[in-house]
Design a protein around this motif. Structure first.
Motif, PDB file in Angstrom:
ATOM      1  N   LYS A 175      -6.241  30.374  15.689  1.00  0.00           N
ATOM      2  CA  LYS A 175      -5.466  29.932  14.529  1.00  0.00           C
ATOM      3  C   LYS A 175      -4.009  29.693  14.905  1.00  0.00           C
ATOM      4  O   LYS A 175      -3.389  28.719  14.438  1.00  0.00           O
ATOM      5  N   ARG A 176      -3.453  30.614  15.741  1.00  0.00           N
ATOM      6  CA  ARG A 176      -2.064  30.404  16.180  1.00  0.00           C
ATOM      7  C   ARG A 176      -1.921  29.111  16.977  1.00  0.00           C
ATOM      8  O   ARG A 176      -0.957  28.350  16.794  1.00  0.00           O
ATOM      9  N   LYS A 177      -2.888  28.840  17.850  1.00  0.00           N
ATOM     10  CA  LYS A 177      -2.836  27.610  18.649  1.00  0.00           C
ATOM     11  C   LYS A 177      -2.942  26.383  17.752  1.00  0.00           C
ATOM     12  O   LYS A 177      -2.226  25.380  17.929  1.00  0.00           O
ATOM     13  N   GLU A 178      -3.839  26.472  16.766  1.00  0.00           N
ATOM     14  CA  GLU A 178      -4.005  25.346  15.845  1.00  0.00           C
ATOM     15  C   GLU A 178      -2.720  25.092  15.056  1.00  0.00           C
ATOM     16  O   GLU A 178      -2.303  23.938  14.872  1.00  0.00           O
ATOM     17  N   LYS A 179      -2.078  26.216  14.616  1.00  0.00           N
ATOM     18  CA  LYS A 179      -0.842  26.064  13.857  1.00  0.00           C
ATOM     19  C   LYS A 179       0.277  25.507  14.730  1.00  0.00           C
ATOM     20  O   LYS A 179       1.065  24.648  14.293  1.00  0.00           O
ATOM     21  N   GLN A 180       0.335  25.985  15.989  1.00  0.00           N
ATOM     22  CA  GLN A 180       1.356  25.486  16.904  1.00  0.00           C
ATOM     23  C   GLN A 180       1.133  24.012  17.221  1.00  0.00           C
ATOM     24  O   GLN A 180       2.095  23.228  17.296  1.00  0.00           O
ATOM     25  N   ASP A 181      -0.118  23.619  17.412  1.00  0.00           N
ATOM     26  CA  ASP A 181      -0.418  22.200  17.651  1.00  0.00           C
ATOM     27  C   ASP A 181       0.023  21.348  16.467  1.00  0.00           C
ATOM     28  O   ASP A 181       0.527  20.224  16.640  1.00  0.00           O
ATOM     29  N   GLU A 182      -0.195  21.904  15.269  1.00  0.00           N
ATOM     30  CA  GLU A 182       0.222  21.169  14.062  1.00  0.00           C
ATOM     31  C   GLU A 182       1.738  21.018  14.010  1.00  0.00           C
ATOM     32  O   GLU A 182       2.266  19.937  13.676  1.00  0.00           O
ATOM     33  N   ILE A 183       2.478  22.117  14.373  1.00  0.00           N
ATOM     34  CA  ILE A 183       3.950  22.047  14.382  1.00  0.00           C
ATOM     35  C   ILE A 183       4.438  21.041  15.414  1.00  0.00           C
ATOM     36  O   ILE A 183       5.343  20.230  15.145  1.00  0.00           O
ATOM     37  N   ASP A 184       3.816  21.072  16.606  1.00  0.00           N
ATOM     38  CA  ASP A 184       4.212  20.122  17.656  1.00  0.00           C
ATOM     39  C   ASP A 184       3.927  18.683  17.234  1.00  0.00           C
ATOM     40  O   ASP A 184       4.731  17.778  17.519  1.00  0.00           O
ATOM     41  N   ALA A 185       2.789  18.481  16.566  1.00  0.00           N
ATOM     42  CA  ALA A 185       2.450  17.132  16.107  1.00  0.00           C
ATOM     43  C   ALA A 185       3.461  16.638  15.079  1.00  0.00           C
ATOM     44  O   ALA A 185       3.903  15.469  15.122  1.00  0.00           O
ATOM     45  N   LYS A 186       3.868  17.521  14.159  1.00  0.00           N
ATOM     46  CA  LYS A 186       4.879  17.140  13.161  1.00  0.00           C
ATOM     47  C   LYS A 186       6.216  16.829  13.829  1.00  0.00           C
ATOM     48  O   LYS A 186       6.913  15.888  13.410  1.00  0.00           O
ATOM     49  N   ALA A 187       6.546  17.629  14.853  1.00  0.00           N
ATOM     50  CA  ALA A 187       7.807  17.377  15.563  1.00  0.00           C
ATOM     51  C   ALA A 187       7.770  16.010  16.256  1.00  0.00           C
ATOM     52  O   ALA A 187       8.773  15.272  16.248  1.00  0.00           O
ATOM     53  N   ARG A 188       6.610  15.684  16.860  1.00  0.00           N
ATOM     54  CA  ARG A 188       6.502  14.362  17.511  1.00  0.00           C
ATOM     55  C   ARG A 188       6.603  13.232  16.488  1.00  0.00           C
ATOM     56  O   ARG A 188       7.223  12.183  16.756  1.00  0.00           O
ATOM     57  N   ILE A 189       6.006  13.451  15.323  1.00  0.00           N
ATOM     58  CA  ILE A 189       6.080  12.420  14.276  1.00  0.00           C
ATOM     59  C   ILE A 189       7.521  12.235  13.812  1.00  0.00           C
ATOM     60  O   ILE A 189       8.011  11.097  13.635  1.00  0.00           O
ATOM     61  N   LYS A 190       8.225  13.368  13.620  1.00  0.00           N
ATOM     62  CA  LYS A 190       9.627  13.277  13.198  1.00  0.00           C
ATOM     63  C   LYS A 190      10.463  12.569  14.252  1.00  0.00           C
ATOM     64  O   LYS A 190      11.343  11.748  13.924  1.00  0.00           O
ATOM     65  N   ALA A 191      10.208  12.908  15.510  1.00  0.00           N
ATOM     66  CA  ALA A 191      10.968  12.249  16.585  1.00  0.00           C
ATOM     67  C   ALA A 191      10.688  10.745  16.613  1.00  0.00           C
ATOM     68  O   ALA A 191      11.602   9.924  16.846  1.00  0.00           O
ATOM     69  N   LYS A 192       9.410  10.377  16.386  1.00  0.00           N
ATOM     70  CA  LYS A 192       9.052   8.955  16.372  1.00  0.00           C
ATOM     71  C   LYS A 192       9.716   8.239  15.206  1.00  0.00           C
ATOM     72  O   LYS A 192      10.241   7.113  15.359  1.00  0.00           O
TER      73      LYS A 192
END
Length: 314
Positions: A175-192
């Motif tokens: 669950k922690r990995k899934e949540k971290q992946d979600e945070i990283d994905a949101k960060a990449r989207i924001k950066a894009k």
């Protein structure tokens, strides 16, 4: 009047042994003595002993008496016990392993009715003690078996609990990995999104400069001025690998640096080890948050405590 066999059966003796005792001896007294001698033997052992005795030399003669004497009984020279018949002496020998017997002129008087009753009562008492002893042994065996069963059950439960705990830890990590992946994905989207926005701004500046008739140098100057004038972007929290925590405890302040993947439970363990204080919760004043045991499984990054935070330990 009841027969010898019926009397033995009423006393609780095994039917097969009782029948054999009546067959091999004469009278109730002889049968009781035979049963007493063979009480610890199984029926099969008794039959085997009888077969061995039957194979002995039938022509063997007992020791001769003195002239004029008549044998009325047998006596065991090893223990001094007297027997009315040859069969009783043989049973005594098989029971005690005594082998030295001699004929005796002493005549053994038969038991009186009172002696028979006393003898029967003694045998009943012995049988009752033996059965009670077997009952106590059964209780001991039952208790030991129950202890073995409980120990086996506890070991099985411990294994199940250990497996369950491992599954829970594995599930929490997933669950922690899934949540971290979600945070990283949101960060990449924001950066894009930020990158696209900057590209659109640059194109708009270029088009505006072209409409105003400015050259490439003017466009570059405008873009540079616009970039310089804008606020400098701060480093995103996802880019940090460590978190600095200032922990206020009853024993004083503790300042520590932890990896961002450290759980709040691990932070509590460090505080307990260094200060001896059992941690129940952490409180953050700005913004106001309380992290209790439910949040201890989350990481510092997931709880927004990166790059730094001030926590009050309670």
């Amino acid at each position: 009047m009841a027969s010898d066999l019926e009397s033995l059966l009423e006393m609780g003796f095994d039917k097969a042994k009782a029948e054999l005792a009546v067959k091999k001896t004469t009278g109730l007294q002889g049968a009781l003595e035979w049963l007493e001698i063979n009480q610890d033997k199984s029926f099969d052992e008794i039959l085997a002993t009888s077969a061995v005795e039957a194979e002995r030399d039938p022509n063997a003669e007992p020791a001769a008496l003195k002239p004029g004497e008549e044998a009325h009984s047998l006596v065991c020279n090893e223990c001094g016990k007297k027997f009315r018949s040859q069969a009783q002496a043989e049973f005594h020998a098989s029971k005690t392993q005594h082998v030295d017997f001699a004929e005796s002129t002493e005549e053994i008087a038969p038991l009186t009715e009172a002696e028979k009753k006393a003898r029967l009562e003694e045998l009943r008492h012995k049988l009752a003690e033996k059965r009670a002893g077997m009952s106590e042994q059964d209780k001991v065996d039952k208790k030991r078996n129950e202890e073995i069963r409980r120990k086996s059950t506890k070991e099985t439960q411990d294994v199940k609990e250990d497996l369950k705990k491992k599954e829970q830890l594995k599930e929490a990590a997933a669950k922690r990995k899934e949540k971290q992946d979600e945070i990283d994905a949101k960060a990449r989207i924001k950066a894009k999104i930020a990158s696209d926005k900057e590209d659109r701004r640059l194109r708009a500046e270029t088009e505006k400069a072209q409409r105003e008739g400015r050259g490439a140098l003017g466009v570059a100057h405008a873009i540079s001025a616009s970039s310089t004038a804008g606020p400098a972007e701060s480093k995103p929290a996802s880019a940090y690998t460590e978190a600095r925590l200032r922990l206020q405890t009853s024993a004083g302040n503790v300042q520590k640096t932890f990896p961002v993947a450290t759980t709040l439970f691990e932070v509590a363990a460090v505080v307990t080890q260094e200060t001896g204080t059992e941690v129940q919760s952490f409180t953050q004043n700005f913004p106001k948050k309380v992290f209790d045991a439910i949040d201890f499984g989350a990481t510092l990054k997931e709880l927004g405590l990166v790059p730094s935070a001030l926590l009050i330990v309670k």
